[in-house]
Design an enzyme around this catalytic site. Structure first.
Site, PDB file in Angstrom:
ATOM      1  N   ASP A  43      37.915  74.871  88.054  1.00  0.00           N
ATOM      2  CA  ASP A  43      36.638  75.511  87.706  1.00  0.00           C
ATOM      3  C   ASP A  43      35.917  76.046  88.930  1.00  0.00           C
ATOM      4  OD1 ASP A  43      36.878  75.202  84.963  1.00  0.00           O
ATOM      5  OD2 ASP A  43      35.734  73.331  84.905  1.00  0.00           O
TER       6      ASP A  43
ATOM      7  N   HIS B   2      34.596  59.472  91.037  1.00  0.00           N
ATOM      8  CA  HIS B   2      34.128  60.858  91.121  1.00  0.00           C
ATOM      9  C   HIS B   2      32.611  60.948  91.137  1.00  0.00           C
ATOM     10  CE1 HIS B   2      33.971  65.153  90.917  1.00  0.00           C
ATOM     11  NE2 HIS B   2      33.127  65.051  89.909  1.00  0.00           N
TER      12      HIS B   2
ATOM     13  N   ARG C 293      21.579  66.162  84.576  1.00  0.00           N
ATOM     14  CA  ARG C 293      22.791  66.842  84.131  1.00  0.00           C
ATOM     15  C   ARG C 293      22.977  66.756  82.618  1.00  0.00           C
ATOM     16  NH1 ARG C 293      26.652  67.599  88.446  1.00  0.00           N
ATOM     17  NH2 ARG C 293      26.201  66.402  90.318  1.00  0.00           N
TER      18      ARG C 293
ATOM     19  N   HIS D 242      31.290  64.953  93.567  1.00  0.00           N
ATOM     20  CA  HIS D 242      30.460  65.367  92.428  1.00  0.00           C
ATOM     21  C   HIS D 242      29.215  66.169  92.765  1.00  0.00           C
ATOM     22  CE1 HIS D 242      29.309  65.275  88.263  1.00  0.00           C
ATOM     23  NE2 HIS D 242      28.368  64.355  88.381  1.00  0.00           N
TER      24      HIS D 242
END
Length: 335
Positions: A111, A190, A237, A264
């Site tokens: 991504d 992560h 988020r 992250h």
């Protein structure tokens, strides 16, 4: 709050051919893994049938690993990659290639960048060739939902004409471990911590072999972020939590962990020590999304105390000009 990102206005540049300077000795040469690695190093994507074989070979390797896989010293830890091919090559230039260098990758292979297919193919191929020298954990972008929004799904369609390669990889992502424990005392994840699971043993009891849930401990480990506030907080988020210094210190004490290393979050210097140096954020995608201007960092680890780690910061690698407009815009995203 989110840092607003301007729209992308470029087609992905052509990959440059990298010098063939590393002779890889693959114990599984009969499977074609060595040939795939050399093909990728020559900046050529794998064929669809090769990706299918790649994922089929990788699945049992990931499936047999624990949710928190133990890893010995020394090792080099790498944060988010996000499909930035030239910068991944810079990581190998700085750290060396396996098997001479033992790697721990903290997730988010795909991504945002233009070369997610090539980046994830290479790290998975290296995992197959050197399963004891390359370790991967799952990031929040290793999921069906996120990759359909932030570029990997569209890249697979553009490069292969069908979503089949995307399907091969997202099925593989379901098997990737949630964490790494280096030398029994350095926890790698992560995102961050979870109020729903407070021990390493608790993480190992989770059923990770699924799409990333929208809530719960697996979601938290992949999505959460450290914060300056006390205790747990609501994450901006929309997934996971924020966690304060006290949470990190309690986690470290309960689990006899000297340091928690996570990725992250974009860090303008590539890394950041927080929570009384019990938490380190590493971000390994310089000039994130080709527009943020940040540095990146990796960490060489010879021991589990702060004076036994070397954080190496680096800038974005040189890449070709970008070319004309790139299709639809991906939405702004919490960095």
């Amino acid at each position: 709050p989110a840092l607003p990102l301007p729209p992308l206005h470029h087609h992905p540049p052509l990959l440059r051919v990298l010098p063939q300077t590393h002779n890889l000795t693959c114990s599984m040469a009969s499977t074609g893994v060595k040939e795939w690695i050399e093909k990728l190093k020559a900046s050529k994507k794998l064929d669809e049938s090769e990706v299918q074989k790649l994922c089929d070979l990788a699945k049992p390797l990931f499936d047999k690993e624990a949710n928190v896989e133990p890893v010995p010293l020394p090792c080099t830890i790498v944060g988010d990659i996000h499909g930035q091919w030239y910068d991944l090559q810079e990581v190998f230039e700085l750290a060396g290639w396996p098997p001479e260098t033992h790697f721990v990758f903290l997730g988010d292979y795909v991504d945002r960048g233009y070369f997610s297919v090539e980046c994830v193919s290479l790290v998975v191929a290296l995992k197959i060739a050197y399963p004891d020298k390359v370790h991967l954990i799952r990031g929040n972008h290793e999921s069906r939902q996120i990759t359909q929004v932030y570029g990997f799904y569209d890249e697979c369609l553009r490069k292969y004409g069908t979503p089949t390669v995307w399907k091969y990889f997202v099925e593989l992502f379901d098997l990737i471990p949630l964490g790494i424990l280096v030398d029994d005392s350095m926890f790698c994840v992560h995102g961050g911590l979870s109020p729903a699971v407070t021990t390493l043993d608790g993480i190992d009891k989770l059923d990770r072999r699924q799409e990333v849930p929208h809530e719960g401990p697996i979601c938290d480990l992949i999505w959460s972020d450290p914060d300056d506030r006390v205790g747990w907080g609501v994450s901006p988020r929309g997934a996971g939590y924020t966690f304060g210094e006290g949470i990190t210190l309690e986690w470290s004490s309960t689990n006899n962990v000297s340091l928690t290393v996570r990725a992250h979050q974009l860090m303008m210097e590539g890394f950041k020590w927080t929570h009384k140096d019990k938490l380190l954020t590493l971000f390994s995608a310089p000039n994130y999304s080709y527009r943020c201007g940040n540095r990146a960092a990796i960490m060489k680890v010879t021991g589990t105390s702060k004076d036994e780690v070397e954080v190496i910061a680096f800038d974005a690698a040189t890449r070709p000009n970008d070319g004309p407009t790139m299709g639809r815009r991906t939405p702004d995203y919490f960095l």
